[in-house]
Design an enzyme around this catalytic site. Structure first.
Site, PDB file in Angstrom:
ATOM      1  N   GLU A 163      -3.486   3.112  -7.407  1.00 57.64           N
ATOM      2  CA  GLU A 163      -3.922   4.141  -6.458  1.00 57.64           C
ATOM      3  C   GLU A 163      -2.966   5.326  -6.515  1.00 57.64           C
ATOM      4  O   GLU A 163      -1.947   5.332  -5.810  1.00 57.64           O
ATOM      5  CB  GLU A 163      -3.939   3.587  -5.027  1.00 57.64           C
ATOM      6  CG  GLU A 163      -4.987   2.551  -4.742  1.00 57.64           C
ATOM      7  CD  GLU A 163      -5.112   2.302  -3.237  1.00 57.64           C
ATOM      8  OE1 GLU A 163      -6.212   2.505  -2.695  1.00 57.64           O
ATOM      9  OE2 GLU A 163      -4.106   1.928  -2.611  1.00 57.64           O
ATOM     10  N   HIS A 167       0.853  -1.190   0.000  1.00 53.96           N
ATOM     11  CA  HIS A 167       0.000   0.000   0.000  1.00 53.96           C
ATOM     12  C   HIS A 167       0.887   1.238   0.000  1.00 53.96           C
ATOM     13  O   HIS A 167       2.012   1.220   0.511  1.00 53.96           O
ATOM     14  CB  HIS A 167      -0.913   0.001   1.230  1.00 53.96           C
ATOM     15  CG  HIS A 167      -1.969   1.053   1.193  1.00 53.96           C
ATOM     16  ND1 HIS A 167      -1.737   2.350   1.601  1.00 53.96           N
ATOM     17  CD2 HIS A 167      -3.259   1.013   0.792  1.00 53.96           C
ATOM     18  CE1 HIS A 167      -2.844   3.054   1.449  1.00 53.96           C
ATOM     19  NE2 HIS A 167      -3.778   2.271   0.960  1.00 53.96           N
TER      20      HIS A 167
END
Length: 214
Positions: free
Chosen positions: A133, A85
């Site tokens: 992302e 992430h």
């Protein structure tokens, strides 16, 4: 479309969110998972919602203080894990190690990436899915599928060119059913979101709106 709700380290009630996600998933038939902090995995899994870890370390049992073992999160009820992430970046070798560790724990994997080029590199490691992302949109009010639809389409193409079996998800700014529908129209197989649910006064109503776009 797969909806994965990442609770990050927000001061929300993970059981409240997990229960809402379970109920909405059962009522709608949608696939919804919740990714809590490692300490809450077992409690969240006990609600019956599909549960994912936020991270697993690229190592097995041994002298690795502070590690989050894939085997441990699986034993506590996790069915999958995020890897790399944007708030917990790893080196490429460690991403590969974490994917292999997840495989040993029989966990599904989503490797996060900033852009289509990174999506292609991540897809080459053989995860179940990659998620694009853009960091500048994370936590914002505008979905990546609306702000930069090209990046989603390019990410889908990048993964397809490397390994057609790897799904592509998108995240950053996703908060409504319209965002979910737009992501699907661009070729994404799922979405990642966090604050839109974790910070909501009524998580269940937000989740109901999200699945309305499927």
């Amino acid at each position: 479309m797969f909806i994965l709700v990442n609770l990050k380290a927000y001061p929300c009630d993970p059981i409240e969110v997990a229960t809402a996600a379970r109920d909405v998933a059962e009522a709608s038939g949608a696939r919804i998972a919740v990714s809590p902090q490692a300490a809450d995995i077992a409690r969240v899994a006990d609600t019956g919602v599909e549960t994912w870890a936020q991270h697993v370390s690229p190592n097995a049992h041994g002298s690795h203080t502070g590690s989050t073992l894939a085997e441990a999160v699986a034993d506590n009820g996790a069915e999958g894990t995020l890897i790399n992430h944007s708030e917990n970046r790893l080196k490429l070798a460690d991403i590969d190690g974490s994917v292999r560790a997840a495989e040993r724990g029989d966990l599904e994997t989503i490797v996060c990436a900033n852009n289509p080029a990174q999506v292609g590199a991540a897809a080459a490691l053989g995860p179940d899915a990659v998620a694009v992302e853009p960091p500048e949109l994370i936590g914002g009010d505008v979905s990546v599928a609306t702000a930069d639809p090209g990046i989603v389409e390019d990410a889908v193409a990048a993964a397809e060119a490397v390994d057609p079996a790897v799904d592509v998800f998108c995240g950053a700014g996703v908060s409504t059913g319209e965002d979910v529908a737009t992501a699907g129209d661009l070729g994404a197989a799922g979405v990642l979101l966090a604050s839109g649910v974790a910070k909501a006064d009524d998580p269940e109503s937000v989740l109901e709106d999200l699945v309305s776009g499927i």
